[in-house]
Scaffold this motif. Structure first.
Motif, PDB file in Angstrom:
ATOM      1  N   LEU A 176      28.205  54.406   5.463  1.00 33.89           N
ATOM      2  CA  LEU A 176      28.890  53.930   4.263  1.00 33.89           C
ATOM      3  C   LEU A 176      29.487  52.546   4.496  1.00 33.89           C
ATOM      4  O   LEU A 176      29.339  51.642   3.660  1.00 33.89           O
ATOM      5  CB  LEU A 176      29.986  54.921   3.860  1.00 33.89           C
ATOM      6  N   ALA A 177      30.145  52.358   5.641  1.00 32.47           N
ATOM      7  CA  ALA A 177      30.776  51.071   5.930  1.00 32.47           C
ATOM      8  C   ALA A 177      29.743  49.963   6.073  1.00 32.47           C
ATOM      9  O   ALA A 177      29.922  48.855   5.549  1.00 32.47           O
ATOM     10  CB  ALA A 177      31.615  51.182   7.203  1.00 32.47           C
ATOM     11  N   LEU A 178      28.645  50.242   6.760  1.00 34.46           N
ATOM     12  CA  LEU A 178      27.592  49.228   6.908  1.00 34.46           C
ATOM     13  C   LEU A 178      27.024  48.846   5.545  1.00 34.46           C
ATOM     14  O   LEU A 178      26.828  47.659   5.244  1.00 34.46           O
ATOM     15  CB  LEU A 178      26.482  49.752   7.819  1.00 34.46           C
ATOM     16  N   ASP A 179      26.758  49.840   4.709  1.00 33.90           N
ATOM     17  CA  ASP A 179      26.180  49.573   3.393  1.00 33.90           C
ATOM     18  C   ASP A 179      27.145  48.764   2.529  1.00 33.90           C
ATOM     19  O   ASP A 179      26.733  47.831   1.823  1.00 33.90           O
ATOM     20  CB  ASP A 179      25.825  50.878   2.694  1.00 33.90           C
ATOM     21  N   GLN A 180      28.412  49.112   2.581  1.00 29.82           N
ATOM     22  CA  GLN A 180      29.398  48.408   1.759  1.00 29.82           C
ATOM     23  C   GLN A 180      29.549  46.947   2.175  1.00 29.82           C
ATOM     24  O   GLN A 180      29.941  46.110   1.356  1.00 29.82           O
ATOM     25  CB  GLN A 180      30.753  49.120   1.837  1.00 29.82           C
ATOM     26  N   HIS A 181      29.246  46.633   3.424  1.00 29.39           N
ATOM     27  CA  HIS A 181      29.377  45.259   3.914  1.00 29.39           C
ATOM     28  C   HIS A 181      28.038  44.517   3.917  1.00 29.39           C
ATOM     29  O   HIS A 181      27.923  43.442   4.512  1.00 29.39           O
ATOM     30  CB  HIS A 181      29.987  45.257   5.315  1.00 29.39           C
ATOM     31  N   GLY A 182      27.038  45.084   3.269  1.00 32.05           N
ATOM     32  CA  GLY A 182      25.763  44.394   3.128  1.00 32.05           C
ATOM     33  C   GLY A 182      24.807  44.573   4.285  1.00 32.05           C
ATOM     34  O   GLY A 182      23.857  43.791   4.441  1.00 32.05           O
ATOM     35  N   TYR A 183      25.009  45.620   5.090  1.00 35.74           N
ATOM     36  CA  TYR A 183      24.141  45.861   6.254  1.00 35.74           C
ATOM     37  C   TYR A 183      23.299  47.115   6.059  1.00 35.74           C
ATOM     38  O   TYR A 183      23.110  47.909   6.987  1.00 35.74           O
ATOM     39  CB  TYR A 183      24.994  45.958   7.523  1.00 35.74           C
ATOM     40  N   GLU A 184      22.753  47.246   4.851  1.00 35.80           N
ATOM     41  CA  GLU A 184      21.902  48.411   4.573  1.00 35.80           C
ATOM     42  C   GLU A 184      20.676  48.446   5.465  1.00 35.80           C
ATOM     43  O   GLU A 184      20.089  49.507   5.702  1.00 35.80           O
ATOM     44  CB  GLU A 184      21.441  48.384   3.106  1.00 35.80           C
TER      45      GLU A 184
END
Length: 323
Positions: A176-184
């Motif tokens: 979730l944190a990676l996705d929210q910061h643009g690291y999908e």
């Protein structure tokens, strides 16, 4: 006329044995662990792991050039900080040792695929993999710190995040944190099945991460349990893991096999420090043929179902593969 089957026909010489070999270890299957420390001019051999060193950043170039020449382009970076505190704040600091190492490597050796070890134990003053309160390792308060660590490593340029803490829900929180910061696009290699093992001793010398009290059995798995491994792997896949780790490897080949049979995700076997140290110690005494034992062990991981092998033997194996 003989009625029995002659299996030895296919073992008669090197040519036929090579032709029908079922499993192979390639240099592309190998991931090399790399320990980085703060300071300058540091190349410290780890006494319990002959041939393995802690490096300061100014000493990395020779090591990475050697790895590149051997064809080993996948590395996992472990950090050893100078400062530790209760919250393990250097793990998620933007200028922490792992973050600085990742930037250094990516600027000078962009061809390397850099996997970041994502844990807190090297960075906490108590040596545990999470937040401690009244002698207990707390699960949920630890998750936000692990997520912050993963994001800071991705920001530094890590190609993959490898969380090894065994907190419940860690994959979901990090994803979730990676996705929210643009690291999908950043994959997660989950230490999905990590046992509370006696094989980790030399690593704790290398990473200076020995617990200052108690042990890690409240969050790492009981070595006697196999069905639990399947539950752990199942939940990590549901939470977004892209690859699964089984650690240790050698005493848990049955677990690698079970996970392989059940799931289609890539599986990584961790050929851990104690396994490495035992081979090196016995080889030094002349009790075993080191090359034969290492090759047999690594092909055993592949035979059990591992796709990749994280191993301190990577450089030796790559040299042998080159002939």
């Amino acid at each position: 006329m003989n009625s029995f089957i002659r299996h030895r026909r296919l073992r008669r010489n090197d040519a036929i044995r090579t032709m029908i070999r079922e499993h192979h270890v390639r240099v592309d299957d190998l991931i090399y662990p790399l320990f980085v420390v703060e300071g300058k001019g540091m190349k410290n051999e780890i006494h319990s792991m002959p041939g393995i060193y802690q490096y300061s950043l100014d000493q990395l170039e020779t090591e990475l050039n050697e790895l590149m020449q051997l064809g080993i382009l996948s590395i996992m970076v472990f950090g050893v900080p100078l400062e530790k505190d209760e919250q393990g704040s250097q793990a998620y600091h933007s200028h922490g040792i792992v973050q600085e190492a990742i930037r250094w490597i990516k600027e000078r050796f962009p061809q390397f695929y850099v996997i970041a070890d994502t844990c807190l134990c090297q960075y906490t003053s108590h040596g545990h993999c999470g937040v401690v309160e009244n002698g207990e390792v707390l699960n949920d308060p630890s998750l936000s710190l692990l997520a912050a660590t993963a994001v800071s490593q991705a920001e530094a340029g890590a190609d993959m995040i490898a969380p090894s803490n065994m907190m419940d829900g860690f994959v979901a929180e990090i994803r979730l944190a990676l996705d929210q910061h643009g690291y999908e696009h950043i994959p997660i290699l989950s230490y999905a099945v990590k046992y509370a093992s006696g094989y980790y001793g030399p690593f704790r010398d290398a990473a200076q991460s020995k617990p200052q009290f108690g042990d890690r059995r409240s969050y790492q798995m009981d070595p006697a349990n196999a069905r639990e491994a399947m539950r752990e792997a199942t939940s990590d896949i549901a939470e977004g893991a892209d690859l699964l780790m089984v650690k240790p490897g050698l005493a848990y080949l049955d677990i690698i096999y079970r996970v392989r049979e059940a799931f289609s995700l890539p599986i990584v076997a961790y050929n851990v420090s104690g396994e490495y140290a035992m081979v090196k110690a016995a080889a030094k005494e002349g009790w075993i043929d080191e090359r034969k034992v290492v090759e047999e062990t690594l092909v055993g991981f592949k035979r059990a179902g591992a796709d990749l092998i994280l191993t301190y033997h990577a450089k030796d194996m790559a040299n042998w593969l080159k002939g």
